[in-house]
Design an enzyme around this catalytic site. Structure first.
Site, PDB file in Angstrom:
ATOM      1  N   ASP A 140      -2.758  -2.034  -3.330  1.00 52.75           N
ATOM      2  CA  ASP A 140      -1.903  -3.182  -3.070  1.00 52.75           C
ATOM      3  C   ASP A 140      -1.523  -3.828  -4.392  1.00 52.75           C
ATOM      4  OD1 ASP A 140      -2.336  -2.716  -0.379  1.00 52.75           O
ATOM      5  OD2 ASP A 140      -4.054  -4.063  -0.300  1.00 52.75           O
ATOM      6  N   ASP A 146      -6.211   2.378  -0.319  1.00 56.68           N
ATOM      7  CA  ASP A 146      -4.800   2.087  -0.581  1.00 56.68           C
ATOM      8  C   ASP A 146      -4.692   1.173  -1.788  1.00 56.68           C
ATOM      9  OD1 ASP A 146      -5.792  -0.281   0.611  1.00 56.68           O
ATOM     10  OD2 ASP A 146      -5.095   0.421   2.563  1.00 56.68           O
ATOM     11  N   ASP A 163     -11.517 -13.729  -0.471  1.00 55.17           N
ATOM     12  CA  ASP A 163     -12.835 -14.047   0.076  1.00 55.17           C
ATOM     13  C   ASP A 163     -13.990 -13.909  -0.916  1.00 55.17           C
ATOM     14  OD1 ASP A 163     -12.353 -11.313   0.177  1.00 55.17           O
ATOM     15  OD2 ASP A 163     -12.727 -11.100   2.320  1.00 55.17           O
TER      16      ASP A 163
END
Ligand code: ATP
Ligand code: MG
Length: 446
Positions: free
Chosen positions: A78, A76, A150
Protein backbone atom coordinates in the site's frame (compact mmCIF):
# COMPACT_ATOMS: atom_id res chain seq x y z
CA UNK A 1 3.04 20.47 22.09
CA UNK A 2 5.00 20.50 25.33
CA UNK A 3 5.00 16.73 25.50
CA UNK A 4 6.28 16.53 21.97
CA UNK A 5 9.01 19.00 22.75
CA UNK A 6 10.03 17.01 25.81
CA UNK A 7 10.05 13.82 23.84
CA UNK A 8 12.31 15.42 21.30
CA UNK A 9 14.71 16.67 23.91
CA UNK A 10 14.76 13.36 25.78
CA UNK A 11 15.25 11.20 22.73
CA UNK A 12 18.68 9.63 22.47
CA UNK A 13 20.69 11.53 19.88
CA UNK A 14 21.32 8.53 17.61
CA UNK A 15 17.59 8.06 17.34
CA UNK A 16 17.14 11.33 15.59
CA UNK A 17 19.14 11.36 12.43
CA UNK A 18 16.75 13.87 10.93
CA UNK A 19 17.91 17.25 12.04
CA UNK A 20 15.86 18.95 9.34
CA UNK A 21 12.49 17.68 10.60
CA UNK A 22 11.37 19.69 13.56
CA UNK A 23 8.33 17.47 14.18
CA UNK A 24 10.53 14.59 15.20
CA UNK A 25 10.04 11.50 13.08
CA UNK A 26 13.12 9.35 12.97
CA UNK A 27 14.62 8.72 9.53
CA UNK A 28 16.15 5.29 9.62
CA UNK A 29 18.73 4.39 6.99
CA UNK A 30 18.82 1.11 5.11
CA UNK A 31 21.56 -0.52 7.17
CA UNK A 32 19.32 -0.34 10.24
CA UNK A 33 16.13 -1.74 8.72
CA UNK A 34 17.46 -3.82 5.85
CA UNK A 35 14.85 -2.96 3.18
CA UNK A 36 16.40 -2.42 -0.22
CA UNK A 37 14.47 -0.73 -3.03
CA UNK A 38 14.45 -4.06 -4.88
CA UNK A 39 12.36 -5.66 -2.13
CA UNK A 40 9.48 -3.41 -3.07
CA UNK A 41 7.05 -4.60 -5.72
CA UNK A 42 8.01 -2.68 -8.90
CA UNK A 43 4.45 -1.39 -9.27
CA UNK A 44 4.57 0.16 -5.78
CA UNK A 45 7.96 1.66 -6.52
CA UNK A 46 6.63 3.20 -9.71
CA UNK A 47 3.67 4.69 -7.89
CA UNK A 48 5.94 6.35 -5.33
CA UNK A 49 8.37 7.59 -7.99
CA UNK A 50 5.63 9.06 -10.14
CA UNK A 51 3.91 10.84 -7.25
CA UNK A 52 7.22 12.18 -5.94
CA UNK A 53 8.10 13.41 -9.41
CA UNK A 54 4.94 15.53 -9.26
CA UNK A 55 6.08 17.01 -5.97
CA UNK A 56 3.91 14.93 -3.61
CA UNK A 57 5.06 12.88 -0.67
CA UNK A 58 4.61 9.16 -1.28
CA UNK A 59 5.65 6.16 0.77
CA UNK A 60 5.09 2.44 0.95
CA UNK A 61 3.30 2.07 4.24
CA UNK A 62 1.81 -0.27 6.82
CA UNK A 63 1.91 -4.04 6.70
CA UNK A 64 4.37 -4.33 3.81
CA UNK A 65 7.10 -2.32 5.55
CA UNK A 66 6.51 -4.17 8.80
CA UNK A 67 6.62 -7.58 7.13
CA UNK A 68 9.77 -6.82 5.14
CA UNK A 69 11.62 -5.76 8.28
CA UNK A 70 10.35 -8.90 10.03
CA UNK A 71 11.57 -11.04 7.13
CA UNK A 72 8.09 -12.03 5.94
CA UNK A 73 6.89 -11.73 2.38
CA UNK A 74 4.24 -8.96 2.27
CA UNK A 75 0.75 -9.79 1.09
CA UNK A 76 0.25 -6.47 -0.62
CA UNK A 77 1.90 -3.11 -1.00
CA UNK A 78 0.00 0.00 0.00
CA UNK A 79 1.08 3.56 -0.66
CA UNK A 80 0.27 6.63 1.42
CA UNK A 81 0.59 10.07 -0.12
CA UNK A 82 0.00 13.76 0.39
CA UNK A 83 -1.80 13.90 -2.97
CA UNK A 84 -5.61 13.91 -2.87
CA UNK A 85 -7.41 11.02 -4.62
CA UNK A 86 -8.23 13.29 -7.55
CA UNK A 87 -4.59 14.35 -7.82
CA UNK A 88 -3.53 10.70 -7.74
CA UNK A 89 -5.86 9.74 -10.56
CA UNK A 90 -4.48 12.61 -12.62
CA UNK A 91 -0.97 11.14 -12.40
CA UNK A 92 -1.73 7.60 -13.60
CA UNK A 93 -3.25 6.26 -16.76
CA UNK A 94 -4.89 3.26 -15.13
CA UNK A 95 -6.27 4.47 -11.85
CA UNK A 96 -9.69 4.00 -10.33
CA UNK A 97 -11.32 5.94 -7.53
CA UNK A 98 -13.08 3.67 -5.04
CA UNK A 99 -14.97 4.17 -1.81
CA UNK A 100 -17.67 6.68 -1.16
CA UNK A 101 -16.78 8.46 2.06
CA UNK A 102 -13.05 8.16 2.17
CA UNK A 103 -11.90 7.72 -1.37
CA UNK A 104 -8.89 5.64 -2.14
CA UNK A 105 -7.31 5.00 -5.50
CA UNK A 106 -6.40 1.72 -7.10
CA UNK A 107 -3.51 2.13 -9.49
CA UNK A 108 -3.00 -0.76 -11.88
CA UNK A 109 0.29 -1.87 -13.41
CA UNK A 110 -0.04 -5.06 -15.38
CA UNK A 111 -1.47 -7.62 -12.98
CA UNK A 112 -0.64 -5.66 -9.85
CA UNK A 113 -2.92 -3.22 -8.12
CA UNK A 114 -1.55 -0.72 -5.64
CA UNK A 115 -3.89 0.84 -3.14
CA UNK A 116 -3.06 4.51 -2.76
CA UNK A 117 -4.45 6.38 0.23
CA UNK A 118 -4.21 10.05 1.04
CA UNK A 119 -2.79 10.82 4.50
CA UNK A 120 -5.65 10.86 6.97
CA UNK A 121 -6.10 13.17 9.91
CA UNK A 122 -8.06 12.43 13.03
CA UNK A 123 -9.91 15.70 13.44
CA UNK A 124 -13.70 15.55 13.64
CA UNK A 125 -13.95 11.81 13.80
CA UNK A 126 -17.59 10.91 14.46
CA UNK A 127 -18.02 8.36 17.25
CA UNK A 128 -20.95 6.38 18.63
CA UNK A 129 -21.95 6.33 22.31
CA UNK A 130 -19.19 3.80 23.09
CA UNK A 131 -16.52 5.98 21.54
CA UNK A 132 -16.36 3.85 18.41
CA UNK A 133 -15.27 5.80 15.34
CA UNK A 134 -17.96 5.78 12.68
CA UNK A 135 -16.29 7.94 10.08
CA UNK A 136 -12.86 9.39 9.79
CA UNK A 137 -12.77 10.98 6.46
CA UNK A 138 -10.51 13.98 6.74
CA UNK A 139 -7.21 14.41 5.03
CA UNK A 140 -4.27 15.08 7.27
CA UNK A 141 -0.53 15.40 7.47
CA UNK A 142 1.80 12.45 7.40
CA UNK A 143 2.30 12.79 11.15
CA UNK A 144 -1.46 12.66 11.76
CA UNK A 145 -1.71 9.71 9.42
CA UNK A 146 0.88 7.87 11.52
CA UNK A 147 -0.91 8.71 14.77
CA UNK A 148 -4.21 7.22 13.67
CA UNK A 149 -2.72 3.84 12.79
CA UNK A 150 -3.07 1.14 15.39
CA UNK A 151 0.33 -0.28 16.36
CA UNK A 152 3.77 1.29 16.20
CA UNK A 153 4.99 -1.46 13.88
CA UNK A 154 2.20 -0.54 11.45
CA UNK A 155 3.11 3.15 11.27
CA UNK A 156 6.29 2.86 9.23
CA UNK A 157 6.76 4.73 5.95
CA UNK A 158 9.34 3.53 3.46
CA UNK A 159 10.69 5.85 0.81
CA UNK A 160 12.01 3.73 -2.07
CA UNK A 161 14.06 6.57 -3.54
CA UNK A 162 16.17 7.15 -0.41
CA UNK A 163 15.66 3.67 1.10
CA UNK A 164 14.85 5.26 4.44
CA UNK A 165 12.07 4.37 6.85
CA UNK A 166 10.26 7.27 8.45
CA UNK A 167 9.25 6.24 11.94
CA UNK A 168 7.15 8.49 14.19
CA UNK A 169 6.50 6.01 17.00
CA UNK A 170 9.62 3.85 17.40
CA UNK A 171 8.05 1.07 15.42
CA UNK A 172 11.33 -0.26 14.06
CA UNK A 173 12.76 -0.62 17.56
CA UNK A 174 9.56 -2.28 18.78
CA UNK A 175 9.64 -4.71 15.89
CA UNK A 176 13.27 -5.56 16.55
CA UNK A 177 12.44 -6.02 20.23
CA UNK A 178 9.45 -8.18 19.29
CA UNK A 179 6.86 -6.01 20.97
CA UNK A 180 3.44 -5.08 19.65
CA UNK A 181 2.77 -1.64 21.09
CA UNK A 182 -0.32 0.48 20.63
CA UNK A 183 0.05 4.03 19.41
CA UNK A 184 -1.54 6.26 22.04
CA UNK A 185 -3.73 5.16 24.89
CA UNK A 186 -4.83 1.50 24.38
CA UNK A 187 -8.19 1.83 26.15
CA UNK A 188 -9.19 4.79 24.03
CA UNK A 189 -7.91 3.14 20.85
CA UNK A 190 -9.89 -0.07 21.53
CA UNK A 191 -12.97 1.98 22.23
CA UNK A 192 -12.56 3.80 18.91
CA UNK A 193 -12.30 0.49 17.12
CA UNK A 194 -12.75 -2.78 19.04
CA UNK A 195 -11.48 -4.76 16.04
CA UNK A 196 -8.03 -3.60 17.10
CA UNK A 197 -8.20 -6.22 19.87
CA UNK A 198 -8.47 -8.93 17.24
CA UNK A 199 -5.75 -7.31 15.18
CA UNK A 200 -3.48 -7.34 18.22
CA UNK A 201 -3.94 -11.09 18.60
CA UNK A 202 -3.54 -11.79 14.90
CA UNK A 203 -0.49 -9.62 14.35
CA UNK A 204 1.23 -10.89 17.49
CA UNK A 205 0.73 -14.46 16.29
CA UNK A 206 1.75 -13.71 12.72
CA UNK A 207 4.91 -11.80 13.64
CA UNK A 208 5.83 -13.70 16.78
CA UNK A 209 5.53 -10.54 18.88
CA UNK A 210 4.37 -10.27 22.43
CA UNK A 211 1.61 -7.81 23.08
CA UNK A 212 2.86 -5.00 25.27
CA UNK A 213 1.19 -5.33 28.72
CA UNK A 214 -0.43 -1.90 28.41
CA UNK A 215 -2.18 -3.06 25.23
CA UNK A 216 -2.87 -6.57 26.48
CA UNK A 217 -4.32 -5.95 29.91
CA UNK A 218 -7.44 -3.97 28.97
CA UNK A 219 -8.59 -6.54 26.41
CA UNK A 220 -10.36 -8.91 28.77
CA UNK A 221 -12.54 -6.18 30.23
CA UNK A 222 -13.24 -4.60 26.86
CA UNK A 223 -14.00 -7.77 24.87
CA UNK A 224 -17.74 -7.11 24.95
CA UNK A 225 -17.29 -4.01 22.81
CA UNK A 226 -16.89 -6.35 19.84
CA UNK A 227 -20.65 -6.76 19.99
CA UNK A 228 -21.07 -3.25 18.59
CA UNK A 229 -18.96 -3.98 15.53
CA UNK A 230 -20.92 -4.63 12.33
CA UNK A 231 -21.06 -8.41 11.71
CA UNK A 232 -19.65 -8.12 8.19
CA UNK A 233 -16.53 -6.44 9.49
CA UNK A 234 -16.09 -9.08 12.18
CA UNK A 235 -16.44 -11.78 9.57
CA UNK A 236 -13.69 -10.20 7.46
CA UNK A 237 -11.39 -9.92 10.42
CA UNK A 238 -12.07 -13.47 11.61
CA UNK A 239 -11.42 -14.73 8.13
CA UNK A 240 -8.07 -12.90 8.09
CA UNK A 241 -7.24 -14.38 11.43
CA UNK A 242 -8.20 -17.92 10.49
CA UNK A 243 -6.34 -17.79 7.19
CA UNK A 244 -3.24 -16.09 8.56
CA UNK A 245 -1.28 -19.34 8.61
CA UNK A 246 -1.30 -19.06 12.41
CA UNK A 247 -4.90 -19.91 13.14
CA UNK A 248 -4.08 -22.38 15.90
CA UNK A 249 -1.95 -19.84 17.73
CA UNK A 250 -4.53 -17.10 17.14
CA UNK A 251 -7.45 -19.13 18.47
CA UNK A 252 -5.46 -20.18 21.55
CA UNK A 253 -4.60 -16.55 22.17
CA UNK A 254 -8.20 -15.46 21.62
CA UNK A 255 -9.25 -17.87 24.33
CA UNK A 256 -6.51 -16.70 26.64
CA UNK A 257 -7.58 -13.10 26.22
CA UNK A 258 -11.25 -13.96 26.65
CA UNK A 259 -12.03 -12.77 23.12
CA UNK A 260 -13.63 -15.87 21.65
CA UNK A 261 -17.03 -15.36 23.27
CA UNK A 262 -18.84 -12.98 21.04
CA UNK A 263 -17.04 -13.93 17.88
CA UNK A 264 -17.94 -17.39 17.00
CA UNK A 265 -20.86 -17.75 19.33
CA UNK A 266 -20.52 -21.07 20.97
CA UNK A 267 -16.94 -21.55 19.83
CA UNK A 268 -16.10 -21.54 23.51
CA UNK A 269 -18.71 -24.20 24.12
CA UNK A 270 -17.38 -26.30 21.30
CA UNK A 271 -13.82 -25.92 22.47
CA UNK A 272 -14.85 -27.09 25.90
CA UNK A 273 -15.95 -30.49 24.59
CA UNK A 274 -12.88 -32.65 24.03
CA UNK A 275 -14.10 -34.03 20.70
CA UNK A 276 -15.22 -30.64 19.44
CA UNK A 277 -11.89 -29.13 20.37
CA UNK A 278 -10.00 -31.91 18.62
CA UNK A 279 -12.06 -31.46 15.50
CA UNK A 280 -11.67 -27.66 15.37
CA UNK A 281 -7.96 -27.78 16.15
CA UNK A 282 -7.36 -30.47 13.50
CA UNK A 283 -9.12 -28.30 11.00
CA UNK A 284 -7.11 -25.22 11.95
CA UNK A 285 -3.85 -27.15 11.82
CA UNK A 286 -4.71 -28.35 8.37
CA UNK A 287 -5.57 -24.80 7.31
CA UNK A 288 -2.29 -23.46 8.68
CA UNK A 289 -0.37 -26.11 6.78
CA UNK A 290 -2.12 -25.27 3.55
CA UNK A 291 -1.52 -21.54 3.95
CA UNK A 292 2.15 -22.17 4.57
CA UNK A 293 2.38 -24.39 1.52
CA UNK A 294 0.73 -21.60 -0.46
CA UNK A 295 -2.30 -23.73 -1.25
CA UNK A 296 -5.74 -22.26 -1.51
CA UNK A 297 -8.07 -22.57 1.42
CA UNK A 298 -11.80 -22.40 1.39
CA UNK A 299 -13.59 -20.15 3.85
CA UNK A 300 -16.71 -22.31 3.54
CA UNK A 301 -14.86 -25.41 4.57
CA UNK A 302 -13.29 -23.60 7.47
CA UNK A 303 -16.54 -22.23 8.85
CA UNK A 304 -18.26 -25.55 8.20
CA UNK A 305 -15.76 -27.16 10.55
CA UNK A 306 -15.98 -24.42 13.16
CA UNK A 307 -19.72 -24.82 13.47
CA UNK A 308 -20.10 -28.56 12.93
CA UNK A 309 -20.23 -29.65 16.53
CA UNK A 310 -22.90 -27.08 17.16
CA UNK A 311 -24.91 -28.66 14.36
CA UNK A 312 -24.29 -32.11 15.81
CA UNK A 313 -25.58 -31.05 19.22
CA UNK A 314 -28.68 -29.41 17.78
CA UNK A 315 -29.31 -32.35 15.46
CA UNK A 316 -29.07 -34.78 18.35
CA UNK A 317 -31.64 -32.79 20.32
CA UNK A 318 -34.07 -32.85 17.43
CA UNK A 319 -33.64 -36.57 16.90
CA UNK A 320 -34.28 -37.13 20.61
CA UNK A 321 -37.51 -35.24 20.10
CA UNK A 322 -38.44 -37.80 17.43
CA UNK A 323 -37.87 -35.57 14.41
CA UNK A 324 -36.81 -37.83 11.47
CA UNK A 325 -33.05 -37.76 11.00
CA UNK A 326 -32.62 -35.93 7.72
CA UNK A 327 -35.15 -33.13 8.19
CA UNK A 328 -33.70 -32.75 11.69
CA UNK A 329 -30.24 -32.24 10.23
CA UNK A 330 -31.51 -29.57 7.86
CA UNK A 331 -33.32 -27.77 10.66
CA UNK A 332 -30.23 -27.94 12.83
CA UNK A 333 -28.13 -26.46 10.01
CA UNK A 334 -30.52 -23.56 9.56
CA UNK A 335 -30.75 -22.89 13.24
CA UNK A 336 -26.96 -22.81 13.72
CA UNK A 337 -26.36 -20.60 10.71
CA UNK A 338 -29.10 -18.18 11.77
CA UNK A 339 -27.73 -17.90 15.25
CA UNK A 340 -24.29 -17.31 13.86
CA UNK A 341 -25.47 -14.60 11.50
CA UNK A 342 -26.39 -12.29 14.35
CA UNK A 343 -22.76 -11.88 15.30
CA UNK A 344 -20.74 -12.76 12.30
CA UNK A 345 -22.18 -12.12 8.86
CA UNK A 346 -21.28 -15.19 6.86
CA UNK A 347 -21.96 -14.27 3.25
CA UNK A 348 -24.83 -16.03 1.56
CA UNK A 349 -22.63 -17.83 -0.93
CA UNK A 350 -20.44 -19.19 1.84
CA UNK A 351 -23.50 -20.28 3.81
CA UNK A 352 -24.74 -22.25 0.79
CA UNK A 353 -21.41 -24.04 0.46
CA UNK A 354 -21.36 -24.80 4.16
CA UNK A 355 -24.79 -26.39 3.95
CA UNK A 356 -23.70 -28.58 1.07
CA UNK A 357 -20.71 -29.90 2.96
CA UNK A 358 -22.84 -30.67 6.00
CA UNK A 359 -25.74 -32.15 4.08
CA UNK A 360 -23.49 -34.70 2.38
CA UNK A 361 -22.15 -36.14 5.61
CA UNK A 362 -24.94 -38.69 6.28
CA UNK A 363 -24.56 -39.95 2.74
CA UNK A 364 -21.10 -41.30 3.49
CA UNK A 365 -22.84 -43.93 5.60
CA UNK A 366 -24.47 -45.38 2.50
CA UNK A 367 -22.11 -47.82 0.91
CA UNK A 368 -24.44 -49.98 -1.13
CA UNK A 369 -26.08 -49.88 -4.53
CA UNK A 370 -25.62 -46.89 -6.81
CA UNK A 371 -25.35 -44.29 -4.11
CA UNK A 372 -21.59 -44.30 -3.56
CA UNK A 373 -21.10 -43.84 -7.32
CA UNK A 374 -23.43 -40.84 -7.37
CA UNK A 375 -21.58 -39.40 -4.44
CA UNK A 376 -18.27 -39.48 -6.34
CA UNK A 377 -19.83 -37.49 -9.16
CA UNK A 378 -20.95 -34.59 -7.00
CA UNK A 379 -19.03 -31.33 -7.42
CA UNK A 380 -18.77 -30.99 -3.63
CA UNK A 381 -17.54 -34.55 -3.10
CA UNK A 382 -13.95 -33.51 -2.49
CA UNK A 383 -14.81 -30.94 0.19
CA UNK A 384 -17.30 -33.25 1.85
CA UNK A 385 -14.74 -36.06 1.83
CA UNK A 386 -12.04 -33.85 3.37
CA UNK A 387 -14.59 -32.98 6.01
CA UNK A 388 -15.22 -36.67 6.64
CA UNK A 389 -11.48 -37.21 7.14
CA UNK A 390 -11.47 -34.60 9.89
CA UNK A 391 -14.48 -36.21 11.53
CA UNK A 392 -12.65 -39.52 11.54
CA UNK A 393 -9.44 -37.90 12.75
CA UNK A 394 -11.22 -36.40 15.73
CA UNK A 395 -12.93 -39.67 16.64
CA UNK A 396 -16.46 -38.66 15.70
CA UNK A 397 -16.84 -41.44 13.13
CA UNK A 398 -14.90 -44.66 12.59
CA UNK A 399 -11.61 -44.29 10.75
CA UNK A 400 -12.72 -47.37 8.79
CA UNK A 401 -15.46 -45.32 7.11
CA UNK A 402 -13.03 -42.66 5.92
CA UNK A 403 -10.58 -45.30 4.73
CA UNK A 404 -13.34 -47.04 2.79
CA UNK A 405 -14.07 -43.82 0.90
CA UNK A 406 -10.40 -43.17 0.29
CA UNK A 407 -10.09 -46.63 -1.25
CA UNK A 408 -13.37 -46.44 -3.11
CA UNK A 409 -12.44 -43.14 -4.76
CA UNK A 410 -9.07 -44.58 -5.87
CA UNK A 411 -10.36 -47.99 -7.00
CA UNK A 412 -11.14 -49.17 -10.53
CA UNK A 413 -14.59 -50.36 -11.61
CA UNK A 414 -14.16 -54.00 -10.63
CA UNK A 415 -12.66 -53.15 -7.25
CA UNK A 416 -15.46 -50.73 -6.54
CA UNK A 417 -18.04 -53.34 -7.32
CA UNK A 418 -16.36 -55.70 -4.86
CA UNK A 419 -16.27 -53.05 -2.17
CA UNK A 420 -19.98 -52.35 -2.12
CA UNK A 421 -21.81 -53.38 0.99
CA UNK A 422 -24.92 -55.48 0.90
CA UNK A 423 -27.94 -53.28 0.90
CA UNK A 424 -27.89 -51.76 4.35
CA UNK A 425 -31.54 -50.78 4.44
CA UNK A 426 -33.32 -53.92 3.31
CA UNK A 427 -36.17 -53.54 5.75
CA UNK A 428 -37.34 -50.32 4.18
CA UNK A 429 -37.30 -51.92 0.77
CA UNK A 430 -39.21 -55.03 1.70
CA UNK A 431 -41.89 -53.35 3.68
CA UNK A 432 -45.05 -52.60 1.78
CA UNK A 433 -45.20 -48.95 0.89
CA UNK A 434 -47.16 -47.61 3.80
CA UNK A 435 -46.54 -43.92 3.36
CA UNK A 436 -47.62 -42.41 0.11
CA UNK A 437 -46.64 -38.87 1.27
CA UNK A 438 -43.55 -37.04 2.56
CA UNK A 439 -40.96 -39.65 1.62
CA UNK A 440 -37.90 -37.67 2.67
CA UNK A 441 -35.57 -40.63 2.73
CA UNK A 442 -31.83 -40.24 3.15
CA UNK A 443 -31.39 -39.81 -0.59
CA UNK A 444 -33.13 -36.46 -0.30
CA UNK A 445 -30.22 -35.14 1.71
CA UNK A 446 -28.35 -33.67 -1.24
P1 ATP B 1 -2.09 -7.71 6.90
O1 ATP B 1 -2.14 -7.03 5.57
O2 ATP B 1 -0.90 -8.52 7.16
O3 ATP B 1 -3.35 -8.40 7.20
P2 ATP B 1 -2.03 -5.03 7.83
O4 ATP B 1 -1.51 -4.43 9.09
O5 ATP B 1 -1.38 -4.61 6.56
O6 ATP B 1 -1.99 -6.58 8.03
P3 ATP B 1 -4.42 -3.98 6.72
O7 ATP B 1 -5.81 -4.26 7.11
O8 ATP B 1 -3.92 -4.29 5.37
O9 ATP B 1 -3.55 -4.77 7.79
O10 ATP B 1 -4.16 -2.47 7.09
C1 ATP B 1 -3.12 -1.69 6.54
C2 ATP B 1 -2.65 -0.65 7.55
O11 ATP B 1 -3.74 0.21 7.93
C3 ATP B 1 -2.16 -1.22 8.88
O12 ATP B 1 -0.81 -1.60 8.81
C4 ATP B 1 -2.40 -0.09 9.83
O13 ATP B 1 -1.38 0.88 9.72
C5 ATP B 1 -3.67 0.52 9.30
N1 ATP B 1 -4.85 -0.05 9.97
C6 ATP B 1 -5.57 -1.12 9.57
N2 ATP B 1 -6.60 -1.38 10.38
C7 ATP B 1 -6.55 -0.43 11.34
C8 ATP B 1 -7.34 -0.13 12.48
N3 ATP B 1 -8.38 -0.90 12.81
N4 ATP B 1 -6.99 0.93 13.23
C9 ATP B 1 -5.95 1.70 12.90
N5 ATP B 1 -5.16 1.47 11.86
C10 ATP B 1 -5.44 0.43 11.08
MG1 MG C 1 -2.06 -5.14 4.49
Amino acid sequence: MIRKLLRRILRRPEDNTSTHRPRGPVHIPRDRHGIAREHILPAARKVCDALQAEGYQAYVVGGAVRDLIAGIEPKDFDVATSATPEQVTAVFRRARLIGRRFKIVHVMFGRDTIEVTTFRGDAEAVTDEHGRILHDNVFGTMEEDAARRDFTVNALYYDPSSETVVDFHHGVADLQQKTLRMIGEPIRRYREDPVRMLRAVRLAAKLGLSIDPAAREPIRAMADLLENVPPARLFDEMLKLLTSGHAVRCVRQLREEGLHHGLLPLLDVILDQPMGERFVMLSLERTDERVREDKSISPSFLFATLLWHEVLADWEKRKQANEPAIPALFDAMTSVLDQQAEKLAITRRIATDIREIWALQPRFEQRSGKRPYRMLELPRFRAAYDFLLLRAGSGEVEQELADWWTDFAAADAAQREAMLRPDEAPKKRRRPRRKPTGGAGPAAAA
